[in-house]
Design a protein around this motif. Structure first.
Motif: not given
Length: 133
Positions: A53-54, A62-65, A76-82, A118-120
């Motif tokens: 969905x991103x 994807x940055x996963x922490x 948490x999952x950080x995506x570019x939020x496009x 900065x992204x989502x």
């Protein structure tokens, strides 16, 4: 993740292999201080939602922490939020096999949320326990 406050940080391409890669890495890091199945399911759902969905593609990361502290496991999952979309649980049709990921996250988590640094970034907090219990 062998002690409290340890974090697992992982960067994976935004593609169909991302959920499996995250599950395998998280399972290998499991130290007994949290419910493995719940953590794997929540992490997998968060990553799958980002992939689907991103608006990101395989060249995006994807940055996963995963962080455990104070009796909680934060994933948490950080995506570019496009896509510009905001996540919210849906009421899927009974015959529809999909659309239940956020409901699952909602049920397994103490709380969850999202933000646009900065992204989502979408995160979920689960109950954990210390290894000495």
């Amino acid at each position: 993740m062998s002690s409290i406050d340890n974090a697992l940080r992982l960067e994976v391409p935004c593609d169909v292999d991302a959920p499996g890669t995250v599950r395998k890495t998280l399972a290998a890091a499991h130290d007994g201080g949290w419910a493995l199945e719940d953590g794997l399911l929540v992490a997998s759902e968060l990553v799958t939602n980002a992939v689907r969905h991103s608006g990101c593609m395989g060249e995006h990361i994807l940055k996963v922490e995963v962080l455990r502290r104070h009796g909680h496991l934060m994933i948490s999952v950080h995506d570019p939020g496009l896509s510009g979309d905001t996540v919210k649980p849906a009421e899927p049709e009974p015959a529809d096999p999909g659309g239940r990921g956020l409901k699952i996250i909602e049920l397994l988590s103490l709380r969850w949320g999202s933000e646009r640094p900065d992204g989502y970034r979408v995160w979920a907090e689960l109950a954990a326990w210390t290894p000495d219990r």
